[in-house]
Design a protein around this motif. Structure first.
Motif, PDB file in Angstrom:
ATOM      1  N   ALA A 114       8.299  -4.521 -14.645  1.00 40.38           N
ATOM      2  CA  ALA A 114       7.809  -3.647 -13.580  1.00 40.38           C
ATOM      3  C   ALA A 114       7.443  -4.502 -12.368  1.00 40.38           C
ATOM      4  O   ALA A 114       6.275  -4.681 -12.051  1.00 40.38           O
ATOM      5  N   PRO A 115       8.450  -5.049 -11.672  1.00 45.56           N
ATOM      6  CA  PRO A 115       8.174  -5.995 -10.589  1.00 45.56           C
ATOM      7  C   PRO A 115       7.440  -5.413  -9.387  1.00 45.56           C
ATOM      8  O   PRO A 115       6.882  -6.151  -8.595  1.00 45.56           O
ATOM      9  N   ASP A 116       7.428  -4.099  -9.233  1.00 45.30           N
ATOM     10  CA  ASP A 116       6.757  -3.526  -8.060  1.00 45.30           C
ATOM     11  C   ASP A 116       5.350  -3.031  -8.396  1.00 45.30           C
ATOM     12  O   ASP A 116       4.767  -2.255  -7.667  1.00 45.30           O
ATOM     13  N   ARG A 117       4.764  -3.489  -9.477  1.00 44.41           N
ATOM     14  CA  ARG A 117       3.420  -3.056  -9.890  1.00 44.41           C
ATOM     15  C   ARG A 117       2.375  -3.989  -9.290  1.00 44.41           C
ATOM     16  O   ARG A 117       1.860  -4.882  -9.950  1.00 44.41           O
ATOM     17  N   TRP A 118       2.084  -3.797  -8.032  1.00 41.59           N
ATOM     18  CA  TRP A 118       1.073  -4.594  -7.345  1.00 41.59           C
ATOM     19  C   TRP A 118       0.253  -3.662  -6.463  1.00 41.59           C
ATOM     20  O   TRP A 118       0.612  -2.519  -6.245  1.00 41.59           O
TER      21      TRP A 118
ATOM     22  N   PRO B  98      -0.831  -5.151   6.111  1.00 44.72           N
ATOM     23  CA  PRO B  98      -1.661  -4.161   6.795  1.00 44.72           C
ATOM     24  C   PRO B  98      -3.129  -4.587   6.794  1.00 44.72           C
ATOM     25  O   PRO B  98      -3.520  -5.490   6.054  1.00 44.72           O
ATOM     26  N   THR B  99      -3.916  -3.932   7.597  1.00 50.98           N
ATOM     27  CA  THR B  99      -5.347  -4.231   7.645  1.00 50.98           C
ATOM     28  C   THR B  99      -6.111  -3.198   6.820  1.00 50.98           C
ATOM     29  O   THR B  99      -5.621  -2.111   6.545  1.00 50.98           O
ATOM     30  N   CYS B 100      -7.328  -3.547   6.458  1.00 53.70           N
ATOM     31  CA  CYS B 100      -8.160  -2.678   5.629  1.00 53.70           C
ATOM     32  C   CYS B 100      -8.602  -1.448   6.419  1.00 53.70           C
ATOM     33  O   CYS B 100      -9.187  -1.580   7.493  1.00 53.70           O
ATOM     34  N   PRO B 101      -8.349  -0.256   5.887  1.00 58.38           N
ATOM     35  CA  PRO B 101      -8.779   0.946   6.578  1.00 58.38           C
ATOM     36  C   PRO B 101     -10.276   1.218   6.429  1.00 58.38           C
ATOM     37  O   PRO B 101     -10.830   2.043   7.140  1.00 58.38           O
ATOM     38  N   GLN B 102     -10.953   0.486   5.545  1.00 57.22           N
ATOM     39  CA  GLN B 102     -12.368   0.715   5.257  1.00 57.22           C
ATOM     40  C   GLN B 102     -13.293  -0.189   6.079  1.00 57.22           C
ATOM     41  O   GLN B 102     -14.329   0.258   6.545  1.00 57.22           O
TER      42      GLN B 102
ATOM     43  N   GLU C 152      -3.565   1.349  -3.045  1.00 51.91           N
ATOM     44  CA  GLU C 152      -2.206   1.527  -3.546  1.00 51.91           C
ATOM     45  C   GLU C 152      -1.248   1.465  -2.361  1.00 51.91           C
ATOM     46  O   GLU C 152      -1.452   2.143  -1.353  1.00 51.91           O
ATOM     47  N   PRO C 153      -0.199   0.637  -2.435  1.00 51.51           N
ATOM     48  CA  PRO C 153       0.752   0.573  -1.329  1.00 51.51           C
ATOM     49  C   PRO C 153       1.584   1.849  -1.244  1.00 51.51           C
ATOM     50  O   PRO C 153       1.811   2.524  -2.249  1.00 51.51           O
ATOM     51  N   THR C 154       2.019   2.160  -0.040  1.00 49.83           N
ATOM     52  CA  THR C 154       2.908   3.307   0.153  1.00 49.83           C
ATOM     53  C   THR C 154       4.291   2.955  -0.390  1.00 49.83           C
ATOM     54  O   THR C 154       4.594   1.790  -0.659  1.00 49.83           O
ATOM     55  N   ALA C 155       5.137   3.947  -0.533  1.00 46.70           N
ATOM     56  CA  ALA C 155       6.505   3.703  -1.010  1.00 46.70           C
ATOM     57  C   ALA C 155       7.246   2.757  -0.057  1.00 46.70           C
ATOM     58  O   ALA C 155       7.972   1.859  -0.496  1.00 46.70           O
ATOM     59  N   THR C 156       7.039   2.942   1.232  1.00 46.13           N
ATOM     60  CA  THR C 156       7.675   2.059   2.221  1.00 46.13           C
ATOM     61  C   THR C 156       7.165   0.632   2.080  1.00 46.13           C
ATOM     62  O   THR C 156       7.944  -0.323   2.113  1.00 46.13           O
TER      63      THR C 156
ATOM     64  N   LYS D 146      -1.925  -9.155  -1.112  1.00 45.11           N
ATOM     65  CA  LYS D 146      -1.071  -8.557  -2.131  1.00 45.11           C
ATOM     66  C   LYS D 146      -1.534  -9.089  -3.485  1.00 45.11           C
ATOM     67  O   LYS D 146      -1.343 -10.255  -3.808  1.00 45.11           O
ATOM     68  N   ASP D 147      -2.165  -8.227  -4.269  1.00 47.12           N
ATOM     69  CA  ASP D 147      -2.680  -8.610  -5.582  1.00 47.12           C
ATOM     70  C   ASP D 147      -1.578  -8.401  -6.626  1.00 47.12           C
ATOM     71  O   ASP D 147      -1.175  -7.276  -6.897  1.00 47.12           O
ATOM     72  N   THR D 148      -1.103  -9.500  -7.188  1.00 45.52           N
ATOM     73  CA  THR D 148      -0.005  -9.443  -8.154  1.00 45.52           C
ATOM     74  C   THR D 148      -0.480  -9.740  -9.572  1.00 45.52           C
ATOM     75  O   THR D 148       0.332 -10.018 -10.439  1.00 45.52           O
ATOM     76  N   GLU D 149      -1.769  -9.643  -9.809  1.00 41.21           N
ATOM     77  CA  GLU D 149      -2.337  -9.978 -11.111  1.00 41.21           C
ATOM     78  C   GLU D 149      -1.734  -9.141 -12.246  1.00 41.21           C
ATOM     79  O   GLU D 149      -1.571  -9.625 -13.357  1.00 41.21           O
ATOM     80  N   HIS D 150      -1.398  -7.899 -11.983  1.00 36.22           N
ATOM     81  CA  HIS D 150      -0.911  -7.011 -13.032  1.00 36.22           C
ATOM     82  C   HIS D 150       0.607  -6.829 -13.017  1.00 36.22           C
ATOM     83  O   HIS D 150       1.121  -5.911 -13.637  1.00 36.22           O
ATOM     84  N   MET D 151       1.328  -7.730 -12.341  1.00 39.44           N
ATOM     85  CA  MET D 151       2.790  -7.634 -12.304  1.00 39.44           C
ATOM     86  C   MET D 151       3.372  -8.071 -13.640  1.00 39.44           C
ATOM     87  O   MET D 151       2.869  -8.986 -14.276  1.00 39.44           O
ATOM     88  N   ARG D 152       4.431  -7.381 -14.041  1.00 44.64           N
ATOM     89  CA  ARG D 152       5.155  -7.737 -15.250  1.00 44.64           C
ATOM     90  C   ARG D 152       6.635  -7.845 -14.899  1.00 44.64           C
ATOM     91  O   ARG D 152       7.096  -7.239 -13.942  1.00 44.64           O
ATOM     92  N   SER D 153       7.377  -8.577 -15.706  1.00 44.10           N
ATOM     93  CA  SER D 153       8.803  -8.738 -15.420  1.00 44.10           C
ATOM     94  C   SER D 153       9.568  -7.419 -15.537  1.00 44.10           C
ATOM     95  O   SER D 153      10.572  -7.220 -14.874  1.00 44.10           O
TER      96      SER D 153
END
Length: 58
Positions: free
Chosen positions: A28-32, A6-10, A44-48, A19-26
């Motif tokens: 909690a794979p969807d923590r980005w 997606p594009t920045c709304p700001q 924050e990404p939407t559920a979709t 997609k910033d994956t710096e805080h991903m853990r094994s």
């Protein structure tokens, strides 16, 4: 199928978000988050988006 982020709304120039994956853990794979290099904000990404960008579309 490769999805375009997606594009920045700001930002007025509407750059694509990263997609910033710096805080991903094994355990909690969807923590980005989305990151904009233009305004340096996180979104924050939407559920979709979590479903589509974490595991791919069916």
């Amino acid at each position: 199928m490769v999805r375009t982020p997606p594009t920045c709304p700001q930002c007025p120039t509407r750059p694509m978000l990263w997609k910033d994956t710096e805080h991903m853990r094994s355990d909690a794979p969807d923590r980005w988050r989305w990151y904009c290099s233009g305004c340096e904000r996180y979104w924050e990404p939407t559920a979709t988006q979590k479903r589509e960008y974490s595991y791919g579309t069916p």
